[in-house]
Write a protein that holds these residues in place. Sequence first.
Motif, PDB file in Angstrom:
ATOM      1  N   VAL A  10     -54.165 -63.705 -21.441  1.00 17.95           N
ATOM      2  CA  VAL A  10     -53.219 -64.511 -21.387  1.00 17.95           C
ATOM      3  C   VAL A  10     -52.452 -64.996 -22.008  1.00 17.95           C
ATOM      4  O   VAL A  10     -53.336 -66.096 -22.108  1.00 17.95           O
ATOM      5  CB  VAL A  10     -53.166 -63.670 -19.915  1.00 17.95           C
ATOM      6  N   VAL A  11     -51.245 -64.633 -21.746  1.00 14.18           N
ATOM      7  CA  VAL A  11     -50.452 -66.163 -22.451  1.00 14.18           C
ATOM      8  C   VAL A  11     -49.089 -66.699 -22.154  1.00 14.18           C
ATOM      9  O   VAL A  11     -49.529 -66.240 -20.711  1.00 14.18           O
ATOM     10  CB  VAL A  11     -49.525 -65.671 -23.971  1.00 14.18           C
ATOM     11  N   ALA A  12     -48.871 -67.435 -21.596  1.00 12.28           N
ATOM     12  CA  ALA A  12     -47.521 -68.535 -20.935  1.00 12.28           C
ATOM     13  C   ALA A  12     -46.531 -69.063 -21.726  1.00 12.28           C
ATOM     14  O   ALA A  12     -47.383 -69.878 -22.539  1.00 12.28           O
ATOM     15  CB  ALA A  12     -48.386 -68.945 -19.745  1.00 12.28           C
ATOM     16  N   ALA A  13     -45.598 -69.036 -20.999  1.00 10.76           N
ATOM     17  CA  ALA A  13     -44.774 -70.053 -22.239  1.00 10.76           C
ATOM     18  C   ALA A  13     -43.773 -70.911 -21.256  1.00 10.76           C
ATOM     19  O   ALA A  13     -43.880 -71.202 -20.157  1.00 10.76           O
ATOM     20  CB  ALA A  13     -43.748 -68.624 -22.446  1.00 10.76           C
ATOM     21  N   ILE A  14     -44.279 -72.345 -21.957  1.00  9.92           N
ATOM     22  CA  ILE A  14     -43.663 -73.136 -21.364  1.00  9.92           C
ATOM     23  C   ILE A  14     -42.427 -73.836 -22.490  1.00  9.92           C
ATOM     24  O   ILE A  14     -42.785 -74.310 -23.165  1.00  9.92           O
ATOM     25  CB  ILE A  14     -45.286 -74.825 -21.237  1.00  9.92           C
ATOM     26  N   ILE A  15     -41.758 -73.047 -21.546  1.00 14.32           N
ATOM     27  CA  ILE A  15     -39.701 -73.125 -21.957  1.00 14.32           C
ATOM     28  C   ILE A  15     -39.574 -74.896 -21.086  1.00 14.32           C
ATOM     29  O   ILE A  15     -39.312 -75.041 -19.969  1.00 14.32           O
ATOM     30  CB  ILE A  15     -39.384 -72.009 -21.096  1.00 14.32           C
ATOM     31  N   LEU A  16     -39.588 -75.382 -22.046  1.00 12.51           N
ATOM     32  CA  LEU A  16     -38.341 -76.577 -21.858  1.00 12.51           C
ATOM     33  C   LEU A  16     -36.533 -76.527 -22.371  1.00 12.51           C
ATOM     34  O   LEU A  16     -37.145 -76.393 -23.779  1.00 12.51           O
ATOM     35  CB  LEU A  16     -39.153 -78.048 -22.550  1.00 12.51           C
ATOM     36  N   ARG A  17     -35.865 -77.345 -21.450  1.00 17.72           N
ATOM     37  CA  ARG A  17     -34.767 -77.487 -21.921  1.00 17.72           C
ATOM     38  C   ARG A  17     -34.205 -78.441 -20.704  1.00 17.72           C
ATOM     39  O   ARG A  17     -34.183 -78.729 -19.685  1.00 17.72           O
ATOM     40  CB  ARG A  17     -33.907 -76.455 -21.367  1.00 17.72           C
ATOM     41  N   ASP A  18     -33.694 -79.734 -21.772  1.00 16.13           N
ATOM     42  CA  ASP A  18     -33.166 -81.050 -21.019  1.00 16.13           C
ATOM     43  C   ASP A  18     -34.397 -81.464 -19.937  1.00 16.13           C
ATOM     44  O   ASP A  18     -33.675 -82.036 -18.783  1.00 16.13           O
ATOM     45  CB  ASP A  18     -31.738 -80.377 -20.385  1.00 16.13           C
ATOM     46  N   GLY A  19     -35.300 -81.641 -20.421  1.00 19.07           N
ATOM     47  CA  GLY A  19     -36.708 -82.296 -19.449  1.00 19.07           C
ATOM     48  C   GLY A  19     -37.032 -81.318 -18.352  1.00 19.07           C
ATOM     49  O   GLY A  19     -37.492 -81.690 -17.375  1.00 19.07           O
ATOM     50  N   LYS A  20     -36.683 -80.443 -18.662  1.00 17.34           N
ATOM     51  CA  LYS A  20     -37.034 -79.611 -17.203  1.00 17.34           C
ATOM     52  C   LYS A  20     -37.597 -78.284 -17.891  1.00 17.34           C
ATOM     53  O   LYS A  20     -37.326 -77.974 -19.225  1.00 17.34           O
ATOM     54  CB  LYS A  20     -35.679 -78.684 -16.700  1.00 17.34           C
ATOM     55  N   LEU A  21     -38.302 -77.685 -17.293  1.00 18.56           N
ATOM     56  CA  LEU A  21     -39.393 -76.817 -16.921  1.00 18.56           C
ATOM     57  C   LEU A  21     -39.395 -75.565 -16.528  1.00 18.56           C
ATOM     58  O   LEU A  21     -38.603 -75.421 -15.009  1.00 18.56           O
ATOM     59  CB  LEU A  21     -40.470 -76.725 -16.583  1.00 18.56           C
ATOM     60  N   PHE A  22     -39.237 -74.197 -16.597  1.00 17.45           N
ATOM     61  CA  PHE A  22     -39.059 -73.003 -16.511  1.00 17.45           C
ATOM     62  C   PHE A  22     -40.188 -71.736 -15.816  1.00 17.45           C
ATOM     63  O   PHE A  22     -40.628 -72.338 -16.528  1.00 17.45           O
ATOM     64  CB  PHE A  22     -38.098 -71.834 -17.762  1.00 17.45           C
ATOM     65  N   LEU A  82     -59.464 -65.647 -15.877  1.00 13.97           N
ATOM     66  CA  LEU A  82     -58.600 -66.161 -16.433  1.00 13.97           C
ATOM     67  C   LEU A  82     -58.508 -66.504 -17.367  1.00 13.97           C
ATOM     68  O   LEU A  82     -58.697 -67.320 -16.870  1.00 13.97           O
ATOM     69  CB  LEU A  82     -57.328 -66.158 -15.320  1.00 13.97           C
ATOM     70  N   THR A  83     -58.352 -65.846 -18.930  1.00 11.29           N
ATOM     71  CA  THR A  83     -58.131 -67.070 -19.690  1.00 11.29           C
ATOM     72  C   THR A  83     -56.492 -67.172 -19.867  1.00 11.29           C
ATOM     73  O   THR A  83     -56.276 -65.716 -20.311  1.00 11.29           O
ATOM     74  CB  THR A  83     -58.957 -66.460 -21.191  1.00 11.29           C
ATOM     75  N   MET A  84     -56.204 -68.562 -19.941  1.00 17.64           N
ATOM     76  CA  MET A  84     -54.187 -68.387 -20.687  1.00 17.64           C
ATOM     77  C   MET A  84     -53.825 -69.240 -21.002  1.00 17.64           C
ATOM     78  O   MET A  84     -53.927 -70.534 -20.636  1.00 17.64           O
ATOM     79  CB  MET A  84     -53.907 -68.380 -18.549  1.00 17.64           C
ATOM     80  N   HIS A  85     -53.746 -68.817 -22.171  1.00 25.56           N
ATOM     81  CA  HIS A  85     -53.011 -69.423 -23.779  1.00 25.56           C
ATOM     82  C   HIS A  85     -51.764 -69.790 -23.353  1.00 25.56           C
ATOM     83  O   HIS A  85     -50.976 -69.412 -23.323  1.00 25.56           O
ATOM     84  CB  HIS A  85     -53.960 -68.632 -25.082  1.00 25.56           C
ATOM     85  N   CYS A  86     -51.453 -71.402 -22.694  1.00 23.83           N
ATOM     86  CA  CYS A  86     -50.167 -71.660 -22.577  1.00 23.83           C
ATOM     87  C   CYS A  86     -49.324 -72.396 -24.088  1.00 23.83           C
ATOM     88  O   CYS A  86     -50.264 -73.252 -24.353  1.00 23.83           O
ATOM     89  CB  CYS A  86     -50.310 -72.658 -21.064  1.00 23.83           C
ATOM     90  N   TYR A  87     -47.878 -72.366 -24.689  1.00 19.65           N
ATOM     91  CA  TYR A  87     -47.655 -72.380 -25.537  1.00 19.65           C
ATOM     92  C   TYR A  87     -46.588 -72.832 -25.553  1.00 19.65           C
ATOM     93  O   TYR A  87     -45.593 -72.405 -24.590  1.00 19.65           O
ATOM     94  CB  TYR A  87     -46.963 -71.068 -26.661  1.00 19.65           C
ATOM     95  N   LEU A  88     -46.304 -73.951 -25.661  1.00 23.10           N
ATOM     96  CA  LEU A  88     -44.679 -74.597 -25.928  1.00 23.10           C
ATOM     97  C   LEU A  88     -43.861 -73.798 -26.623  1.00 23.10           C
ATOM     98  O   LEU A  88     -44.073 -73.706 -27.356  1.00 23.10           O
ATOM     99  CB  LEU A  88     -44.661 -76.190 -26.394  1.00 23.10           C
TER     100      LEU A  88
END
Length: 140
Positions: A10-22, A82-88
């Motif tokens: 799987v893949v996961a999004a590490i979504i950052l905005r204004d110093g916060k994480l979604f 699980l293999t999880m690739h996490c992208y900024l």
Amino acid sequence: MNEQKKSINVVAAIILRDGKLFATQRGYGEWKDWWEFPGGKIEPGETPEDALKREIREELATEIEVGELLTTVEYDYPQFHLTMHCYLSTIINGQLSLLEHEDARWLGMDELDSVKWLPADVNVVNSVKDLNFGRYEVFD
């Protein structure tokens, strides 16, 4: 007889905005109410980046730009590996509409431990804590 566990990639999004994480809360299944980074399975023939863009479009009606790979987590759940690739990732267009999740939050660094993360996602949270957030500020 030693049975081979199913592997899920799987893949996961590490979504950052204004110093916060979604972060998103699962609304179904065995792990209902636990928190995770949004994303999903890589389909045959897809690159991880394409899979992540598709999953975020399907789950959150949002277009993202996939940046660098933050970490790859290997985790053994009871039923599968699980293999999880996490992208900024950064938001290009959209309002992060919850089409599949129960809830979502923007979490500051001091709030990362305030939700019950899925076991594999705990490893990602630890990688995020090691980040220098300033490098990844998103310009809206």
